[in-house]
Design a protein around this motif. Structure first.
Motif, PDB file in Angstrom:
ATOM      1  N   GLU A 134       0.846  -1.196   0.000  1.00  0.00           N
ATOM      2  CA  GLU A 134       0.000   0.000   0.000  1.00  0.00           C
ATOM      3  C   GLU A 134       0.887   1.253   0.000  1.00  0.00           C
ATOM      4  OE1 GLU A 134      -3.635  -0.230   2.656  1.00  0.00           O
ATOM      5  OE2 GLU A 134      -2.216   0.935   3.838  1.00  0.00           O
ATOM      6  N   GLN A 135       1.921   1.238   0.857  1.00  0.00           N
ATOM      7  CA  GLN A 135       2.829   2.386   0.931  1.00  0.00           C
ATOM      8  C   GLN A 135       3.578   2.566  -0.391  1.00  0.00           C
ATOM      9  OE1 GLN A 135       3.065   4.685   3.242  1.00  0.00           O
ATOM     10  NE2 GLN A 135       1.556   3.699   4.551  1.00  0.00           N
TER      11      GLN A 135
ATOM     12  N   THR B 206       2.450   1.893  -3.367  1.00  0.00           N
ATOM     13  CA  THR B 206       1.597   2.501  -4.388  1.00  0.00           C
ATOM     14  C   THR B 206       1.352   3.973  -4.095  1.00  0.00           C
ATOM     15  OG1 THR B 206      -0.420   1.936  -3.218  1.00  0.00           O
ATOM     16  CG2 THR B 206       0.358   0.345  -4.810  1.00  0.00           C
ATOM     17  N   LEU B 207       1.659   4.411  -2.866  1.00  0.00           N
ATOM     18  CA  LEU B 207       1.434   5.818  -2.527  1.00  0.00           C
ATOM     19  C   LEU B 207       2.699   6.658  -2.670  1.00  0.00           C
ATOM     20  CD1 LEU B 207      -0.939   5.460   0.540  1.00  0.00           C
ATOM     21  CD2 LEU B 207      -1.497   6.372  -1.693  1.00  0.00           C
ATOM     22  N   THR B 208       3.758   6.084  -3.219  1.00  0.00           N
ATOM     23  CA  THR B 208       4.965   6.878  -3.429  1.00  0.00           C
ATOM     24  C   THR B 208       4.828   7.661  -4.731  1.00  0.00           C
ATOM     25  OG1 THR B 208       6.015   5.073  -4.597  1.00  0.00           O
ATOM     26  CG2 THR B 208       6.475   5.249  -2.254  1.00  0.00           C
ATOM     27  N   PRO B 209       5.503   8.787  -4.826  1.00  0.00           N
ATOM     28  CA  PRO B 209       5.343   9.622  -6.025  1.00  0.00           C
ATOM     29  C   PRO B 209       6.174   9.125  -7.216  1.00  0.00           C
ATOM     30  CG  PRO B 209       6.786  10.702  -4.468  1.00  0.00           C
ATOM     31  CD  PRO B 209       6.318   9.449  -3.800  1.00  0.00           C
TER      32      PRO B 209
ATOM     33  N   LEU C  42      -5.684  -3.632  -4.420  1.00  0.00           N
ATOM     34  CA  LEU C  42      -5.623  -2.806  -3.210  1.00  0.00           C
ATOM     35  C   LEU C  42      -6.881  -1.970  -3.025  1.00  0.00           C
ATOM     36  CD1 LEU C  42      -1.931  -1.655  -3.334  1.00  0.00           C
ATOM     37  CD2 LEU C  42      -2.982  -2.964  -1.514  1.00  0.00           C
ATOM     38  N   ASP C  43      -7.704  -1.876  -4.071  1.00  0.00           N
ATOM     39  CA  ASP C  43      -8.896  -1.031  -4.000  1.00  0.00           C
ATOM     40  C   ASP C  43      -9.871  -1.556  -2.941  1.00  0.00           C
ATOM     41  OD1 ASP C  43     -11.060   0.551  -4.379  1.00  0.00           O
ATOM     42  OD2 ASP C  43     -11.066   0.383  -6.564  1.00  0.00           O
TER      43      ASP C  43
ATOM     44  N   ARG D  82      -9.002   5.850   2.702  1.00  0.00           N
ATOM     45  CA  ARG D  82      -8.353   5.245   1.525  1.00  0.00           C
ATOM     46  C   ARG D  82      -8.796   5.937   0.246  1.00  0.00           C
ATOM     47  NH1 ARG D  82      -5.895   0.306   2.330  1.00  0.00           N
ATOM     48  NH2 ARG D  82      -6.260  -0.300   0.179  1.00  0.00           N
TER      49      ARG D  82
ATOM     50  N   CYS E 236      -6.930   9.149  -0.041  1.00  0.00           N
ATOM     51  CA  CYS E 236      -5.545   8.926  -0.478  1.00  0.00           C
ATOM     52  C   CYS E 236      -5.450   8.648  -1.966  1.00  0.00           C
ATOM     53  CB  CYS E 236      -4.955   7.687   0.194  1.00  0.00           C
ATOM     54  SG  CYS E 236      -4.634   7.908   1.885  1.00  0.00           S
TER      55      CYS E 236
ATOM     56  N   LEU F 172      -6.363   5.585  -3.069  1.00  0.00           N
ATOM     57  CA  LEU F 172      -6.230   4.127  -3.228  1.00  0.00           C
ATOM     58  C   LEU F 172      -7.502   3.539  -3.834  1.00  0.00           C
ATOM     59  CD1 LEU F 172      -4.492   3.141   0.121  1.00  0.00           C
ATOM     60  CD2 LEU F 172      -3.558   2.784  -2.153  1.00  0.00           C
ATOM     61  N   SER F 173      -8.646   4.095  -3.426  1.00  0.00           N
ATOM     62  CA  SER F 173      -9.924   3.703  -4.042  1.00  0.00           C
ATOM     63  C   SER F 173     -10.504   4.947  -4.709  1.00  0.00           C
ATOM     64  CB  SER F 173     -10.919   3.219  -2.999  1.00  0.00           C
ATOM     65  OG  SER F 173     -10.341   2.289  -2.139  1.00  0.00           O
ATOM     66  N   ARG F 174     -11.368   4.718  -5.683  1.00  0.00           N
ATOM     67  CA  ARG F 174     -12.032   5.855  -6.293  1.00  0.00           C
ATOM     68  C   ARG F 174     -13.409   6.042  -5.658  1.00  0.00           C
ATOM     69  NH1 ARG F 174     -10.424   8.027 -11.359  1.00  0.00           N
ATOM     70  NH2 ARG F 174      -8.411   7.163 -11.957  1.00  0.00           N
TER      71      ARG F 174
ATOM     72  N   ARG G 118       0.559  12.326  -4.800  1.00  0.00           N
ATOM     73  CA  ARG G 118       1.236  11.396  -3.887  1.00  0.00           C
ATOM     74  C   ARG G 118       2.524  11.999  -3.326  1.00  0.00           C
ATOM     75  NH1 ARG G 118      -1.534   7.691  -7.291  1.00  0.00           N
ATOM     76  NH2 ARG G 118      -0.041   7.832  -9.005  1.00  0.00           N
TER      77      ARG G 118
ATOM     78  N   LEU H  81       1.553  13.808  -0.114  1.00  0.00           N
ATOM     79  CA  LEU H  81       0.681  13.082   0.802  1.00  0.00           C
ATOM     80  C   LEU H  81       1.446  12.025   1.590  1.00  0.00           C
ATOM     81  CD1 LEU H  81      -2.278  11.826   1.543  1.00  0.00           C
ATOM     82  CD2 LEU H  81      -1.729  10.285  -0.324  1.00  0.00           C
TER      83      LEU H  81
ATOM     84  N   TYR I 201       0.471   8.827   4.257  1.00  0.00           N
ATOM     85  CA  TYR I 201      -0.663   8.057   4.784  1.00  0.00           C
ATOM     86  C   TYR I 201      -0.162   7.016   5.771  1.00  0.00           C
ATOM     87  CZ  TYR I 201      -4.505   4.602   4.665  1.00  0.00           C
ATOM     88  OH  TYR I 201      -5.495   3.719   4.996  1.00  0.00           O
TER      89      TYR I 201
ATOM     90  N   GLY J  68      -1.848   3.983   7.526  1.00  0.00           N
ATOM     91  CA  GLY J  68      -3.118   3.271   7.480  1.00  0.00           C
ATOM     92  C   GLY J  68      -3.288   2.328   8.652  1.00  0.00           C
TER      93      GLY J  68
END
Lengths: 227, 205
Positions: A87-88, A90-93, A226-227, B47, B50, B52-54, B75, B78, B80, B82
């Motif tokens: 998860e982390q 996928t949140l990296t730029p 991950l959604d 989420r 963030c 991660l979901s729409r 991103r 940001l 996060y 979790g």
């Protein structure tokens, strides 16, 4: 983001995955031991007829490599998924595709490459001629990265599913057939004294195609999981 | 002047609508505290915020641009934390933090200070699988300190923390908000920090 920060991130993911895998050495050794055992069972099963064994050798080694890679695929993303590090990631730029490619490279380095290196030993057990050894290693060197790359798509799609292991093999094994055909084909053709350029070229083409497309598909599959 | 806002956001999990018609606007130095019963959709909402979901409907915008359009640029600003800590058990605490730093264009020299602030210096070179749940939570929160981000989204940051660590975390939040950044947080407890303004949202479904 600048390209240097992307390079730092890619190297970081690669080094991290290799470090983690080496600290869980059983994860690295299991596919390798499996490969050796499967290869060693064949002479016991079909009998010690030298000519038969040497004819079968390319196919046996390739199928064993295929199954050993299969066995290791679940560790590609499952641990990272469970502890939240995926998860982390996928949140990296950074483009996830590139980071995924780094993960697959680390996976191949500790799964595919050991199989390639140990394959001559297995080939000897199967009465395989020395002069064909080079082609066997070359075909595996081109083919095993494709196995890791294609497998990553299946691993990403089955992430977090119950009974994902079985589904993973149903998804991925059919996609492995071209690699098996051209990989084992290259070795058999060479043993018959014919030119193997076509086989190796096709394997290389498969490698190029999968390097370009599979990380991208895997990244999309990961975002869906991950959604 | 940064602004983080949503308009009529709707989140559905399975067939169950969890959040509907949620609009808020957050400006620099403000804290958004989301409360709600277990299962009311707090984590789902975070989420979604963030990316991660729409969201099923509505928009989430950073400075008037949809976050899915911003992509990597969103991103980049940001951070996060979790439900899952995002801590790799076979790596040491320091290694985990270095990975987080390099992936987020943070500064390696901040790692030592972050470990110290979260009281983890003594455990920095232990594999995190031997740490307690609270220590791993502190490590997850230490990640916030190694890179400069404008928006923190925190899912139950205080879960499993002892009283001292809660106080440290509240100090960190105060510092952060004074610098003009924004925080979205879910928590079952009151948060004592010097936010310029605190908004509350209660989810009920």
């Amino acid at each position: 983001m600048t390209s240097s920060s992307l390079f730092v991130a890619v190297r970081c993911v690669f080094v991290r995955d290799v470090t983690v895998a080496l600290r869980r050495s059983t994860d690295v050794l299991t596919p390798l031991v499996f490969f050796i055992i499967v290869g060693s069972l064949f002479p016991l099963g079909v009998g010690p007829e030298p000519n038969l064994l040497s004819t079968m050798a390319p196919g046996v080694i390739w199928v064993a490599a295929l199954l050993a890679t299969m066995l290791s695929l679940s560790r590609l993303f499952a641990n990272d998924y469970a502890d939240g590090t995926l998860e982390q990631l996928t949140l990296t730029p950074h483009p996830l595709t590139t980071l995924v490619l780094a993960k697959i490279m680390a996976h191949w380095l500790l799964t595919g490459l050991p199989l390639v290196l140990i394959s001559p030993l297995l080939a000897l057990q199967l009465n395989f001629q020395y002069e064909n050894m080079g082609i066997l290693v070359a075909s595996l060197l081109l083919g095993t990265p494709v196995l890791s790359l294609i497998g990553s798509v299946g691993a990403a799609l089955t992430l977090g599913l119950r009974g994902g292991g079985v589904l993973l093999s149903l998804l991925v094994l059919p996609l492995y057939t071209p690699v098996l055909i051209f990989g084992a084909g290259a070795v058999s053709t060479h043993a018959l004294g014919m030119d193997v350029e076509a086989h190796l070229s096709l394997l290389a083409a498969l490698l190029v195609l999968s390097v370009i497309f599979t990380p991208w598909v895997t990244a999309i599959a990961l975002r869906i999981s991950l959604d | 002047m940064n602004r983080f806002e949503t308009s009529k956001v709707e989140c559905v999990r399975g067939d169950r609508p969890l959040v509907s018609g949620l609009s808020f606007s957050l400006q620099h130095g403000e804290l958004l505290h989301i409360v709600g019963r277990n299962g009311s959709g707090k984590t789902t909402l975070l989420r979604t915020l963030c990316g991660l979901s729409r969201p099923n409907a509505g928009q989430i915008r950073w400075n008037s641009t949809d976050i899915h359009v911003l992509g990597d640029d969103y991103r980049a600003l940001l951070a996060y934390v979790g439900h899952a800590n995002g801590v790799q058990g076979d790596l040491t605490a320091a290694e985990n933090l270095h990975v987080a730093t390099r992936l987020n264009n943070g500064t390696d020299t901040l790692v030592k200070g972050a470990l110290e602030r979260m009281g983890l210096t003594r455990f920095a070179h232990l594999p995190t699988k031997v740490l307690s749940q609270g220590q791993r939570r502190r490590l997850a929160l230490a990640r916030l300190l190694v890179s400069k981000k404008n928006l923190w989204i925190l899912d139950e940051p205080f879960a499993g923390l002892d009283a001292d660590s809660v106080a440290v975390m509240e100090d960190i939040l105060t510092d952060y908000l004074t610098r003009g950044c924004m925080v979205v947080v879910t928590s079952h407890q009151k948060i004592a920090c010097g936010a310029k303004a605190t908004q509350h949202i209660t989810l009920d479904s």
